[in-house]
Scaffold this motif. Structure first.
Motif, PDB file in Angstrom:
ATOM      1  N   ASP A 118      -7.540  -6.232  12.598  1.00 17.98           N
ATOM      2  CA  ASP A 118      -8.281  -7.426  13.006  1.00 17.98           C
ATOM      3  C   ASP A 118      -8.872  -8.064  11.754  1.00 17.98           C
ATOM      4  O   ASP A 118      -8.961  -7.442  10.702  1.00 17.98           O
ATOM      5  CB  ASP A 118      -9.389  -7.032  14.004  1.00 17.98           C
ATOM      6  CG  ASP A 118      -9.980  -8.249  14.688  1.00 17.98           C
ATOM      7  OD1 ASP A 118      -9.288  -9.281  14.771  1.00 17.98           O
ATOM      8  OD2 ASP A 118     -11.131  -8.182  15.125  1.00 17.98           O
ATOM      9  N   HIS A 119      -9.274  -9.311  11.877  1.00 20.30           N
ATOM     10  CA  HIS A 119      -9.819 -10.032  10.734  1.00 20.30           C
ATOM     11  C   HIS A 119     -11.138 -10.672  11.133  1.00 20.30           C
ATOM     12  O   HIS A 119     -11.209 -11.371  12.147  1.00 20.30           O
ATOM     13  CB  HIS A 119      -8.829 -11.109  10.279  1.00 20.30           C
ATOM     14  CG  HIS A 119      -9.169 -11.715   8.955  1.00 20.30           C
ATOM     15  ND1 HIS A 119      -8.983 -11.030   7.772  1.00 20.30           N
ATOM     16  CD2 HIS A 119      -9.700 -12.912   8.624  1.00 20.30           C
ATOM     17  CE1 HIS A 119      -9.367 -11.811   6.765  1.00 20.30           C
ATOM     18  NE2 HIS A 119      -9.803 -12.949   7.257  1.00 20.30           N
ATOM     19  N   ALA A 120     -12.206 -10.413  10.366  1.00 19.43           N
ATOM     20  CA  ALA A 120     -13.520 -10.990  10.667  1.00 19.43           C
ATOM     21  C   ALA A 120     -14.239 -11.331   9.379  1.00 19.43           C
ATOM     22  O   ALA A 120     -14.457 -10.471   8.532  1.00 19.43           O
ATOM     23  CB  ALA A 120     -14.362 -10.018  11.494  1.00 19.43           C
ATOM     24  N   SER A 121     -14.592 -12.604   9.230  1.00 19.24           N
ATOM     25  CA  SER A 121     -15.366 -13.072   8.070  1.00 19.24           C
ATOM     26  C   SER A 121     -14.797 -12.592   6.745  1.00 19.24           C
ATOM     27  O   SER A 121     -15.504 -12.093   5.875  1.00 19.24           O
ATOM     28  CB  SER A 121     -16.825 -12.623   8.207  1.00 19.24           C
ATOM     29  OG  SER A 121     -17.433 -13.287   9.278  1.00 19.24           O
ATOM     30  N   GLY A 122     -13.477 -12.740   6.590  1.00 14.57           N
ATOM     31  CA  GLY A 122     -12.855 -12.387   5.325  1.00 14.57           C
ATOM     32  C   GLY A 122     -12.649 -10.911   5.111  1.00 14.57           C
ATOM     33  O   GLY A 122     -12.279 -10.490   4.017  1.00 14.57           O
ATOM     34  N   VAL A 123     -12.886 -10.097   6.141  1.00 12.91           N
ATOM     35  CA  VAL A 123     -12.745  -8.648   6.022  1.00 12.91           C
ATOM     36  C   VAL A 123     -11.697  -8.150   7.003  1.00 12.91           C
ATOM     37  O   VAL A 123     -11.745  -8.478   8.184  1.00 12.91           O
ATOM     38  CB  VAL A 123     -14.080  -7.934   6.299  1.00 12.91           C
ATOM     39  CG1 VAL A 123     -13.904  -6.425   6.233  1.00 12.91           C
ATOM     40  CG2 VAL A 123     -15.146  -8.390   5.309  1.00 12.91           C
ATOM     41  N   ASN A 124     -10.739  -7.358   6.515  1.00 19.35           N
ATOM     42  CA  ASN A 124      -9.776  -6.733   7.413  1.00 19.35           C
ATOM     43  C   ASN A 124     -10.404  -5.498   8.045  1.00 19.35           C
ATOM     44  O   ASN A 124     -11.010  -4.681   7.360  1.00 19.35           O
ATOM     45  CB  ASN A 124      -8.507  -6.332   6.649  1.00 19.35           C
ATOM     46  CG  ASN A 124      -7.642  -7.524   6.323  1.00 19.35           C
ATOM     47  OD1 ASN A 124      -7.528  -8.448   7.129  1.00 19.35           O
ATOM     48  ND2 ASN A 124      -7.033  -7.525   5.155  1.00 19.35           N
ATOM     49  N   LEU A 125     -10.263  -5.354   9.347  1.00 22.15           N
ATOM     50  CA  LEU A 125     -10.783  -4.211  10.086  1.00 22.15           C
ATOM     51  C   LEU A 125      -9.599  -3.433  10.648  1.00 22.15           C
ATOM     52  O   LEU A 125      -8.859  -3.934  11.492  1.00 22.15           O
ATOM     53  CB  LEU A 125     -11.717  -4.671  11.207  1.00 22.15           C
ATOM     54  CG  LEU A 125     -12.964  -5.417  10.733  1.00 22.15           C
ATOM     55  CD1 LEU A 125     -13.711  -6.009  11.920  1.00 22.15           C
ATOM     56  CD2 LEU A 125     -13.878  -4.489   9.948  1.00 22.15           C
ATOM     57  N   PHE A 126      -9.426  -2.214  10.156  1.00 20.02           N
ATOM     58  CA  PHE A 126      -8.269  -1.398  10.503  1.00 20.02           C
ATOM     59  C   PHE A 126      -8.635  -0.415  11.612  1.00 20.02           C
ATOM     60  O   PHE A 126      -9.613   0.322  11.506  1.00 20.02           O
ATOM     61  CB  PHE A 126      -7.783  -0.630   9.278  1.00 20.02           C
ATOM     62  CG  PHE A 126      -7.453  -1.516   8.100  1.00 20.02           C
ATOM     63  CD1 PHE A 126      -6.259  -2.204   8.058  1.00 20.02           C
ATOM     64  CD2 PHE A 126      -8.354  -1.660   7.057  1.00 20.02           C
ATOM     65  CE1 PHE A 126      -5.956  -3.028   6.982  1.00 20.02           C
ATOM     66  CE2 PHE A 126      -8.066  -2.474   5.974  1.00 20.02           C
ATOM     67  CZ  PHE A 126      -6.868  -3.170   5.930  1.00 20.02           C
ATOM     68  N   LEU A 127      -7.825  -0.405  12.658  1.00 19.00           N
ATOM     69  CA  LEU A 127      -8.028   0.518  13.775  1.00 19.00           C
ATOM     70  C   LEU A 127      -7.017   1.650  13.664  1.00 19.00           C
ATOM     71  O   LEU A 127      -5.808   1.418  13.603  1.00 19.00           O
ATOM     72  CB  LEU A 127      -7.861  -0.202  15.111  1.00 19.00           C
ATOM     73  CG  LEU A 127      -8.123   0.631  16.367  1.00 19.00           C
ATOM     74  CD1 LEU A 127      -9.597   1.011  16.457  1.00 19.00           C
ATOM     75  CD2 LEU A 127      -7.684  -0.121  17.621  1.00 19.00           C
ATOM     76  N   TYR A 128      -7.522   2.888  13.633  1.00 20.12           N
ATOM     77  CA  TYR A 128      -6.672   4.072  13.503  1.00 20.12           C
ATOM     78  C   TYR A 128      -6.749   4.926  14.766  1.00 20.12           C
ATOM     79  O   TYR A 128      -7.822   5.068  15.354  1.00 20.12           O
ATOM     80  CB  TYR A 128      -7.122   4.924  12.313  1.00 20.12           C
ATOM     81  CG  TYR A 128      -6.951   4.253  10.969  1.00 20.12           C
ATOM     82  CD1 TYR A 128      -5.789   4.425  10.228  1.00 20.12           C
ATOM     83  CD2 TYR A 128      -7.962   3.453  10.446  1.00 20.12           C
ATOM     84  CE1 TYR A 128      -5.634   3.809   8.990  1.00 20.12           C
ATOM     85  CE2 TYR A 128      -7.817   2.830   9.207  1.00 20.12           C
ATOM     86  CZ  TYR A 128      -6.650   3.008   8.492  1.00 20.12           C
ATOM     87  OH  TYR A 128      -6.496   2.394   7.268  1.00 20.12           O
ATOM     88  N   GLU A 129      -5.618   5.476  15.146  1.00 18.42           N
ATOM     89  CA  GLU A 129      -5.597   6.440  16.243  1.00 18.42           C
ATOM     90  C   GLU A 129      -5.730   7.844  15.664  1.00 18.42           C
ATOM     91  O   GLU A 129      -5.032   8.213  14.716  1.00 18.42           O
ATOM     92  CB  GLU A 129      -4.306   6.334  17.043  1.00 18.42           C
ATOM     93  CG  GLU A 129      -4.244   7.319  18.201  1.00 18.42           C
ATOM     94  CD  GLU A 129      -2.959   7.224  18.993  1.00 18.42           C
ATOM     95  OE1 GLU A 129      -2.737   8.093  19.859  1.00 18.42           O
ATOM     96  OE2 GLU A 129      -2.166   6.287  18.749  1.00 18.42           O
ATOM     97  N   ASN A 130      -6.636   8.629  16.253  1.00 26.08           N
ATOM     98  CA  ASN A 130      -6.828  10.012  15.849  1.00 26.08           C
ATOM     99  C   ASN A 130      -5.820  10.884  16.608  1.00 26.08           C
ATOM    100  O   ASN A 130      -5.984  11.148  17.803  1.00 26.08           O
ATOM    101  CB  ASN A 130      -8.263  10.451  16.146  1.00 26.08           C
ATOM    102  CG  ASN A 130      -8.517  11.901  15.798  1.00 26.08           C
ATOM    103  OD1 ASN A 130      -7.716  12.550  15.119  1.00 26.08           O
ATOM    104  ND2 ASN A 130      -9.627  12.425  16.282  1.00 26.08           N
ATOM    105  N   LEU A 131      -4.797  11.330  15.925  1.00 30.71           N
ATOM    106  CA  LEU A 131      -3.722  12.079  16.572  1.00 30.71           C
ATOM    107  C   LEU A 131      -4.145  13.485  16.982  1.00 30.71           C
ATOM    108  O   LEU A 131      -3.439  14.151  17.732  1.00 30.71           O
ATOM    109  CB  LEU A 131      -2.510  12.159  15.638  1.00 30.71           C
ATOM    110  CG  LEU A 131      -1.928  10.809  15.189  1.00 30.71           C
ATOM    111  CD1 LEU A 131      -0.771  11.021  14.216  1.00 30.71           C
ATOM    112  CD2 LEU A 131      -1.484   9.982  16.390  1.00 30.71           C
ATOM    113  N   SER A 132      -5.301  13.942  16.499  1.00 29.72           N
ATOM    114  CA  SER A 132      -5.794  15.285  16.847  1.00 29.72           C
ATOM    115  C   SER A 132      -6.879  15.244  17.922  1.00 29.72           C
ATOM    116  O   SER A 132      -7.496  16.281  18.213  1.00 29.72           O
ATOM    117  CB  SER A 132      -6.356  15.980  15.593  1.00 29.72           C
ATOM    118  OG  SER A 132      -5.341  16.157  14.634  1.00 29.72           O
TER     119      SER A 132
END
Length: 207
Positions: free
Chosen positions: A157-171
């Motif tokens: 996602d992108h907010a105010s010039g910052v990329n926000l990365f969403l990660y799935e916890n596989l464990s």
């Protein structure tokens, strides 16, 4: 006004008008910086990461990185602030999108949860991955690569010039599962410290 009303010197109608004016003044004048006007568009905004999460029908929790409060960046107008707060999944605000966070407002957290969260702030992410696993934290949000092998990037996602990365916890472990082995630690401080050690094995051992 209440005093004069009790003495019969003012009417009930007058008292009602005074109360309405006081409430209006408190909400929209005295606290204007808190109760600020924002657009319906900002309230209804759903971030790209939220859209991805809503596709997951399971029960899970989300953990934003500890330093994302600083990414909430009070920049632009009040609409921008609301959009950014929703993008970084601020406690309570995330509830508007029916998203469940690992952390909440500390004032309403049970004492044990509060102590764990406070201890987490003293450690790097790698030290409490197992706590996230057993806490049903399936998704982790960060503005940088956390460099964790059990995390898989699933959305950006992108907010105010910052990329926000969403990660799935596989464990990530389910909210309920059966464990036959347990360990008793009577000292609360030692119990808390044990959760951050390599010996802690939430898949096979209950503390």
């Amino acid at each position: 006004s209440l005093y004069y009303f009790s003495q019969g010197k003012v009417s009930l109608k007058f008292l009602k008008i005074v109360i309405i004016l006081l409430v209006f003044s408190d909400l929209f004048l005295a606290n204007f910086d808190i109760n600020v006007p924002i657009s319906r568009e900002a309230i209804e905004l759903t971030s790209q990461n939220s859209i991805y999460l809503k596709r997951d029908p399971g029960k899970y929790r989300i953990l934003p990185a500890q330093d994302l409060d600083g990414v909430s960046f009070l920049v632009g107008g009040y609409d921008d602030v609301v959009r950014n707060f929703k993008s970084v999944f601020m406690p309570n605000i995330a509830m508007a999108d029916n998203l469940s966070l690992f952390v909440g407002r500390e004032s309403i957290e049970p004492l044990a949860n509060f102590m764990v969260m406070q201890e987490m702030k003293k450690h790097p992410l790698q030290d409490y991955l197992k706590i996230l696993d057993v806490s049903n934290v399936k998704y982790y949000l960060d503005n940088k690569d956390p460099n964790v092998s059990q995390f898989k990037l699933v959305s950006i996602d992108h907010a105010s010039g910052v990329n926000l990365f969403l990660y799935e916890n596989l464990s990530c472990l389910p909210r309920s599962f059966e464990i036959k082995k347990y360990k008793v630690i009577k000292d609360k401080e030692q119990e808390l410290k044990y959760l951050f050690t390599k010996d802690f094995d939430p898949k096979n051992e209950m503390i």
